[in-house]
Scaffold this motif. Sequence first.
Motif, PDB file in Angstrom:
ATOM      1  N   PHE A 223       0.851  -1.183   0.000  1.00 58.45           N
ATOM      2  CA  PHE A 223       0.000   0.000   0.000  1.00 58.45           C
ATOM      3  C   PHE A 223       0.885   1.230   0.000  1.00 58.45           C
ATOM      4  CE2 PHE A 223       0.397  -1.146   4.526  1.00 58.45           C
ATOM      5  CZ  PHE A 223       0.775   0.060   5.114  1.00 58.45           C
ATOM      6  N   VAL A 224       0.429   2.263  -0.696  1.00 53.19           N
ATOM      7  CA  VAL A 224       1.170   3.515  -0.806  1.00 53.19           C
ATOM      8  C   VAL A 224       0.404   4.595  -0.043  1.00 53.19           C
ATOM      9  CG1 VAL A 224       2.089   2.856  -3.050  1.00 53.19           C
ATOM     10  CG2 VAL A 224       0.031   4.263  -2.941  1.00 53.19           C
ATOM     11  N   PHE A 225       1.149   5.591   0.430  1.00 52.31           N
ATOM     12  CA  PHE A 225       0.538   6.684   1.184  1.00 52.31           C
ATOM     13  C   PHE A 225       1.292   7.971   0.882  1.00 52.31           C
ATOM     14  CE2 PHE A 225       3.423   4.124   3.745  1.00 52.31           C
ATOM     15  CZ  PHE A 225       4.381   5.050   4.162  1.00 52.31           C
ATOM     16  N   SER A 226       0.561   9.069   0.856  1.00 52.61           N
ATOM     17  CA  SER A 226       1.163  10.358   0.540  1.00 52.61           C
ATOM     18  C   SER A 226       1.996  10.854   1.701  1.00 52.61           C
ATOM     19  CB  SER A 226       0.078  11.391   0.216  1.00 52.61           C
ATOM     20  OG  SER A 226      -0.665  11.698   1.389  1.00 52.61           O
ATOM     21  N   SER A 227       2.909  11.755   1.396  1.00 50.08           N
ATOM     22  CA  SER A 227       3.747  12.368   2.428  1.00 50.08           C
ATOM     23  C   SER A 227       2.892  13.132   3.431  1.00 50.08           C
ATOM     24  CB  SER A 227       4.769  13.300   1.764  1.00 50.08           C
ATOM     25  OG  SER A 227       5.554  13.952   2.740  1.00 50.08           O
ATOM     26  N   GLU A 228       1.878  13.817   2.916  1.00 56.29           N
ATOM     27  CA  GLU A 228       1.003  14.590   3.801  1.00 56.29           C
ATOM     28  C   GLU A 228       0.233  13.683   4.749  1.00 56.29           C
ATOM     29  OE1 GLU A 228      -2.628  17.901   3.542  1.00 56.29           O
ATOM     30  OE2 GLU A 228      -1.862  16.937   1.728  1.00 56.29           O
ATOM     31  N   LEU A 229      -0.265  12.554   4.243  1.00 55.61           N
ATOM     32  CA  LEU A 229      -0.999  11.622   5.097  1.00 55.61           C
ATOM     33  C   LEU A 229      -0.075  11.047   6.168  1.00 55.61           C
ATOM     34  CD1 LEU A 229      -3.663  10.153   5.646  1.00 55.61           C
ATOM     35  CD2 LEU A 229      -2.940   8.385   4.034  1.00 55.61           C
ATOM     36  N   MET A 230       1.158  10.723   5.804  1.00 52.91           N
ATOM     37  CA  MET A 230       2.100  10.208   6.792  1.00 52.91           C
ATOM     38  C   MET A 230       2.389  11.248   7.865  1.00 52.91           C
ATOM     39  SD  MET A 230       6.034   8.839   6.456  1.00 52.91           S
ATOM     40  CE  MET A 230       6.727  10.444   6.929  1.00 52.91           C
ATOM     41  N   ASP A 231       2.600  12.488   7.446  1.00 50.29           N
ATOM     42  CA  ASP A 231       2.885  13.549   8.413  1.00 50.29           C
ATOM     43  C   ASP A 231       1.734  13.717   9.396  1.00 50.29           C
ATOM     44  OD1 ASP A 231       5.302  14.002   7.220  1.00 50.29           O
ATOM     45  OD2 ASP A 231       4.627  15.725   6.046  1.00 50.29           O
ATOM     46  N   ASN A 232       0.510  13.686   8.884  1.00 50.43           N
ATOM     47  CA  ASN A 232      -0.652  13.887   9.740  1.00 50.43           C
ATOM     48  C   ASN A 232      -0.848  12.752  10.741  1.00 50.43           C
ATOM     49  OD1 ASN A 232      -1.270  16.288   8.465  1.00 50.43           O
ATOM     50  ND2 ASN A 232      -2.701  15.343   7.027  1.00 50.43           N
ATOM     51  N   THR A 233      -0.515  11.530  10.339  1.00 52.53           N
ATOM     52  CA  THR A 233      -0.763  10.383  11.212  1.00 52.53           C
ATOM     53  C   THR A 233       0.392  10.088  12.156  1.00 52.53           C
ATOM     54  OG1 THR A 233       0.096   8.872   9.527  1.00 52.53           O
ATOM     55  CG2 THR A 233      -2.280   9.280   9.537  1.00 52.53           C
TER      56      THR A 233
END
Length: 287
Positions: free
Chosen positions: A86-96
């Motif tokens: 699964f892939v995830f955006s940099s912004e989503l990683m930062d938020n979580t």
Amino acid sequence: MSKNDNGHISEWLNEEFAYRETDLRMFMSNHYKLEMGFALLCVSGEALLTIGVLENRIIPDTELIVLPKSTISLVSASEDFRVRMFVFSSELMDNTSLRLGSSLFLFLRDTPFFQHTPNCTLLRNLNVLMDNAELVSGEKTNEMVELMRFNFLQNYFIYLYDKCQNHFSHLFKTYSHKRSLFFQFLSILDEHYEKERNVAFYADQLAITPRYLRKITAENANFKSPKEMIDKRLIIEIETLLYKTDYSLQEIAEQLNFPDQSYLSRYFKSHKGCSPLHYRKAIKFLN
């Protein structure tokens, strides 16, 4: 595997969150600087995958986490190589990841993969997480989809954080001082390679001598010297810019702190055996 698992990189590797089962051949024969991150589990076959300048052997039950802004390339793969990812955006990683601090992500940057024991509890749990990722990825019209993605990725990182502390802690204990310095060198290199090419700069950042840094490099990687690693990282970035952008040689030279495009061309040819423009034409023809 569906037909769109391998091409169309921009379609799903640039989504905020997506799940796929694939053979990663979209990363074959070139270097890709990814804005997103991903986690994968190898389910069959084997492959060699470079992250930055280091080569990683992926075999069944290997878990690999690649953070955003990494440069990767698939060097080789068996015909039956296949992963769940699964892939995830940099912004989503930062938020979580805000509540976890930097320690987990420093660990993942230095130790991006883990080889699971077949049929162990951690492997079974990872497959459950991949099932959940597939479920969340399929929710396109759910009005709560953003919250679902956030909760899934946060739970994944919290799970990793717990396992890094309680199950992988022995890795920290077995790191020698030289091994620890080597990983620090990689992190500093990834941050400064565009502007700094002098070995003395990196040795100074580590508070050691260039000679000692050379010894550390020779003992921990298949490179003869830190200068060779610096050059390798820079060549990877030049190749990436030549393939993925339409930047002129002068623009690339300016971005990577070369005096001019002529110097860039000589530098590239000395390492690759061809000019940057010849490389650009050849790689775009092949792809």
